[in-house]
Design a protein around this motif. Structure first.
Motif, PDB file in Angstrom:
ATOM      1  N   THR A   1     -12.041   4.310  -3.283  1.00 25.55           N
ATOM      2  CA  THR A   1     -11.647   3.740  -2.000  1.00 25.55           C
ATOM      3  C   THR A   1     -11.044   2.365  -2.243  1.00 25.55           C
ATOM      4  OG1 THR A   1     -12.399   3.122   0.219  1.00 25.55           O
ATOM      5  CG2 THR A   1     -13.990   2.868  -1.578  1.00 25.55           C
TER       6      THR A   1
ATOM      7  N   ALA B   1      -9.837   6.879   1.233  1.00 17.62           N
ATOM      8  CA  ALA B   1     -10.828   7.313   0.256  1.00 17.62           C
ATOM      9  C   ALA B   1     -10.458   8.697  -0.255  1.00 17.62           C
ATOM     10  CB  ALA B   1     -12.217   7.345   0.877  1.00 17.62           C
TER      11      ALA B   1
ATOM     12  N   GLU C   1     -14.265   6.586   3.945  1.00 20.89           N
ATOM     13  CA  GLU C   1     -15.253   7.089   2.993  1.00 20.89           C
ATOM     14  C   GLU C   1     -16.149   8.142   3.643  1.00 20.89           C
ATOM     15  OE1 GLU C   1     -14.639   2.640   2.179  1.00 20.89           O
ATOM     16  OE2 GLU C   1     -14.823   3.932   3.922  1.00 20.89           O
TER      17      GLU C   1
END
Length: 185
Positions: A78, A27, A54
């Protein structure tokens, strides 16, 4: 910088994760064209489960202590659809846009949370914690291919069952870098 260029950096970071023995999940958080946070999943290295790419990137971005109005300009890229925990963290962080490559059949939460926002209506939760604009499918095949490589390299290791659910998805036909689909359209 285009959304394609931004996601290309995510795919490279996901490959780095895989090269380091991790799931190929990465991410990057952008503020305009600037990278303000990046991470990949480190479950193996850390021996823990709550170290999703993330979430790690969002925690790093949060350390910048940006005001809410600036956070709404953040874009989370992501290569895998966020799970409930990561999507909730993005919403609570006031991220304005999320781009992801491939759907997560087992734990992807975009449709679930999107339906809940629609069910409750704008007044109840959207005013305080607006649902981000979400786009999917950008570099989808490349992400699936990373998971296929991961499964091939890790056939006998724990956790590979999860990666197989993504590796077994069908590739797009004649759409190498398909235009991202906007969720809710």
């Amino acid at each position: 910088m285009t959304s394609y260029e931004k996601m290309e950096f995510v795919i490279r970071l996901a490959r780095k994760a895989m090269d380091n023995g991790e799931f190929p999940i990465a991410a990057i958080i952008y503020h305009g064209d600037d990278i303000i946070a990046s991470a990949y999943t480190t479950e193996n290295a850390d021996g823990r489960f709550l170290v999703h790419a993330e979430q790690k990137a969002l925690m790093e971005a949060d350390m910048r202590k940006l005001p809410i109005r600036e956070r709404r300009n953040l874009e989370l890229y992501t290569n895998l659809e966020p799970c409930l925990m990561c999507l909730g963290t993005a919403i609570s962080s006031f991220v304005g846009k999320i781009y992801y490559s491939v759907e997560a059949p087992d734990d992807g939460s975009v449709e679930l949370v999107s339906r809940e926002y629609e069910r409750r209506g704008d007044a109840e939760i959207s005013s305080q914690f607006p649902f981000p604009e979400i786009h999917s499918g950008l570099f989808r095949d490349q992400s699936i291919q990373l998971f296929r490589e991961f499964v091939e390299l890790n056939k006998d290791k724990p956790g590979v069952c999860y990666a197989k659910t993504i590796a077994e998805l069908k590739l797009s036909v004649n759409k190498p870098n398909a235009r991202p689909a906007k969720i809710g359209e």
